[in-house]
Design an enzyme around this catalytic site. Structure first.
Site, short mmCIF file in Angstrom:
data_model
loop_
_atom_site.label_atom_id
_atom_site.label_comp_id
_atom_site.label_asym_id
_atom_site.label_seq_id
_atom_site.Cartn_x
_atom_site.Cartn_y
_atom_site.Cartn_z
CG ASN A 203 28.39 46.07 39.10
OD1 ASN A 203 28.07 45.84 40.26
ND2 ASN A 203 29.46 46.79 38.78
CD GLU A 204 28.53 49.35 42.32
OE1 GLU A 204 29.24 50.17 41.70
OE2 GLU A 204 28.82 48.92 43.45
CE1 TYR A 281 33.17 47.92 48.27
CE2 TYR A 281 31.26 48.50 46.93
CZ TYR A 281 32.25 47.60 47.31
OH TYR A 281 32.29 46.36 46.72
CD GLU A 321 29.95 45.22 44.39
OE1 GLU A 321 30.74 46.13 44.75
OE2 GLU A 321 29.60 45.06 43.21
CD1 TRP A 362 35.60 44.18 46.00
CD2 TRP A 362 33.85 43.54 44.77
NE1 TRP A 362 35.92 44.40 44.68
CE2 TRP A 362 34.86 44.01 43.91
CE3 TRP A 362 32.66 43.07 44.22
CZ2 TRP A 362 34.70 44.04 42.52
CZ3 TRP A 362 32.51 43.09 42.84
CH2 TRP A 362 33.52 43.58 42.01
#
Length: 403
Positions: A203-204, A281, A321, A362
């Site tokens: 993840n990321e 984000y 996400e 998310w």
């Protein structure tokens, strides 16, 4: 008699609808998701989806008394026609760890993951399972490096995760243990279960000692080849946010002002990687900007990566996400719904021309999970307006399967 006949007819119709729904779930579960150029394919037809993140599922399901929360989310997701869920297949060291120490596993937690997979199958939901974390949450890179340090390996920073042979050995052991796991409920090995849509390496991922993306590229190549040597059935992705690196320097202007050691282009061009991903984000990355500026960035981010995935990488993309936090200044439920609707509209419009399979919001939670709240949580049963926005997107994406 006419009334009785109507009752019989309605009963038969209800039975047929139920059988059709059951048949849809069975058909959906019958094959592995594949790719063909820039499209996802299921049973020979294009596969578009609307999905969600629920990273917490294994952790909660490790306690049998809490498993109803997992069941509730899958049931509500299926009702909203959400067909893909991304969740963690790791928890390294610390509280309620899956991997207590290198190669040592808690069977109780593994059975929690077994339950997650079996519940997903029951509800016709496919899974993207992430195998590690960039961050210290649930162990991740810091835990692996710390284990190696305690074993006497010459490691200096978390970035040694990508280069140190001891650490890489620990990671490979975890990959093999998960992929070859035989589910205690379904009796199917994970690597043979079409309920799983794809594996995600980490993840990321980020790498502070090499912003070019080259260090990470070497690690991805090695680990992707290792995964495919064990499991040729499932798709594989990296787990990236989408930051550009040095392979195409002009692309770095799309980044939100900085690099993180990944290269969206070169990292996804690796043969064994089957599809690209992005996260976004703007409320965090561009926290000083207003909503309109953040949304403009979001559209540029999506458009640039989709174009590159189609024309340079030649693989499908997942927007894996995105969300809007209740901690953001000026947050309101209507603002979140408007944000999601705008993102969904872009995903749908992109999907109509191919290239993007779908998006994963998310994140979804069940009622009574306040300890997991991160500001982005959505409880479908408590948020009917948001549930409606999500369901509408699911219906629109499902129609594309038949176009």
């Amino acid at each position: 008699m006419a009334y009785f006949s109507r009752i019989i007819s309605f009963s038969v119709l209800s039975l047929l609808v139920a059988l059709a729904c059951e048949a849809r779930v069975l058909l959906q579960s019958s094959g592995f998701v594949q790719t063909r150029n820039t499209q996802f394919i299921l049973n020979g037809s294009p596969f578009f989806f609307n999905g969600f993140n629920s990273y917490w599922m294994m952790n909660v399901a490790a306690d049998p008394s809490q498993r109803s929360k997992v069941s509730d989310v899958f049931s509500q997701a299926a009702a909203a026609r959400l067909s893909v869920c991304r969740t963690w297949a790791f928890n390294d060291g610390g509280t309620q760890a899956l991997q207590i120490s290198p190669g040592v596993y808690d069977e109780r937690v593994f059975q929690g993951l077994d339950f997650v997979i079996s519940e997903a199958k029951k509800n016709g939901v496919r899974l993207i399972l992430s195998l590690s974390n960039n961050y210290k949450d649930f162990g991740g890179r810091p835990q692996y490096v710390n284990w190696a340090r305690n074993a006497g390996a010459p490691v200096n920073s978390d970035d040694d995760f990508y280069a140190n042979e001891v650490v890489k050995g620990y990671y490979k052991n975890h990959v093999k243990r998960v992929l070859t796991r035989i589910n205690t409920i379904t009796r199917v090995a994970y690597k043979d279960d079409p309920t799983i849509m794809a594996w995600e390496l980490i993840n990321e991922p980020r790498c502070q000692v090499d912003y070019s993306g080259k260090t990470l590229n070497g690690w991805i190549q090695e680990m992707a080849s290792f995964v495919k040597s064990i499991d040729s059935n499932h798709l594989l992705t990296v787990g990236m946010e989408g930051f550009y690196g040095d392979s195409m320097p002009e692309k770095k202007a799309i980044n939100p002002g900085y690099q993180v050691g990944t290269d969206f282009i070169s990292n996804h061009l690796i043969k064994e990687i089957d599809f690209s991903t992005i996260h976004a984000y703007p409320d965090i990355w561009l926290s000083g900007k207003d909503d309109s500026s953040q949304m403009a960035f979001m559209l540029r981010w999506m458009t640039s990566h989709l174009t590159d995935s189609e024309t340079i990488i030649n693989k499908p993309m997942v927007f894996s996400e995105f969300g809007k936090s209740s901690k953001d200044p000026g947050y309101s439920l209507s603002a979140r719904d408007s944000f999601l609707n705008a993102v969904y509209t872009n995903i749908y419009n992109f999907a109509r021309s191919g290239g993007i399979g779908g998006g994963l919001v998310w994140q979804l939670m069940a009622e009574g999970m306040q300890s997991y709240d991160d500001g982005y949580e959505i409880v479908l049963s408590q948020n009917p307006s948001t549930s409606s926005v999500i369901t509408q997107q699911s219906n629109k994406m499902a129609v594309l399967d038949r176009v």
